[in-house]
Design a protein around this motif. Structure first.
Motif: not given
Length: 224
Positions: A96-116
């Motif tokens: 099940l995709v929870k908030v914690s899953t989203i946060r983990i994915i987010g933490s693994q992205i070095v530069d979120k601003e570079s993604l469109s």
């Protein structure tokens, strides 16, 4: 198969097992879904090597094993026309995709601003709070059920061919026929083809029909 993910996972597994070889159903599902994702990105104009798309099932299993690590299945690439516009595809696994899953994915992205754009491939579902947490990415986020991607719908023999018009082509079309955008036939933004191409409201698609029943003709649809 439609893009709304109505197919039962067990039924899909049974279907796949009818023609699968001695490997796992799990690896076959990931192979089919990843292949469709790569074809989808290429059709959207992203840089995708043909060698990746043409990977065979045995080659896929050699690379990723019988039980692929979903993190290794991620795809990161950029638009051919504008390399500054990058996209990331993340396979979320069976949980099940929870908030914690989203946060983990987010933490693994070095530069979120570079993604469109980000595409999440899920096998279960997103919780309500997880859906709201997608705002942390600061970019367009699309979600697909893995069962939506086991077959590339644009390759179905009965499907007409689609081509997304550029803004200039859309303007030229409206001018040629003296039309306003609202006068064009509509296509829902939730339509399977709209989702495949990642279309936004207001974009226009050229639909080309061929065949004995439909005859050869062209029409246009505006995404709404």
């Amino acid at each position: 198969m439609d893009m709304d993910g109505e197919i039962n996972g067990e039924a899909v597994g049974q279907c796949l097992s009818s023609f699968i070889d001695d490997g796992s159903i799990e690896s076959h599902r990931y192979y089919l879904a990843r292949k469709t994702v790569l074809e989808m990105l290429k059709d959207r104009g992203y840089a995708v090597p043909n060698s990746e798309i043409e990977l065979t099932l045995p080659q896929f299993r050699d690379l990723y094993g019988p039980k692929p690590d979903v993190e290794r299945l991620r795809v990161s690439t950029a638009l051919v026309s504008d390399p500054s516009k990058k996209i990331l595809v993340v396979f979320c696994g069976p949980q099940l995709v929870k908030v914690s899953t989203i946060r983990i994915i987010g933490s693994q992205i070095v530069d979120k601003e570079s993604l469109s754009a980000i595409i999440l491939i899920v096998e279960n579902r997103l919780t309500g709070p997880a859906q709201k947490a997608l705002d942390i990415f600061h970019s367009k986020v699309e979600t697909f059920q893995i069962t939506d991607l086991l077959v590339n719908i644009t390759k179905h023999v009965l499907k007409p061919r689609h081509r997304v018009l550029t803004a200039k082509e859309k303007e030229k079309l409206l001018k040629k026929y003296n039309l306003e955008e609202k006068q064009l036939p509509r296509m829902s933004v939730k339509d399977a083809i709209s989702r495949y191409y990642g279309l936004e409201k207001g974009q226009v698609v050229k639909v080309m029909y061929t065949g004995e029943i439909t005859q050869s003709h062209v029409t246009y649809r505006c995404v709404s």
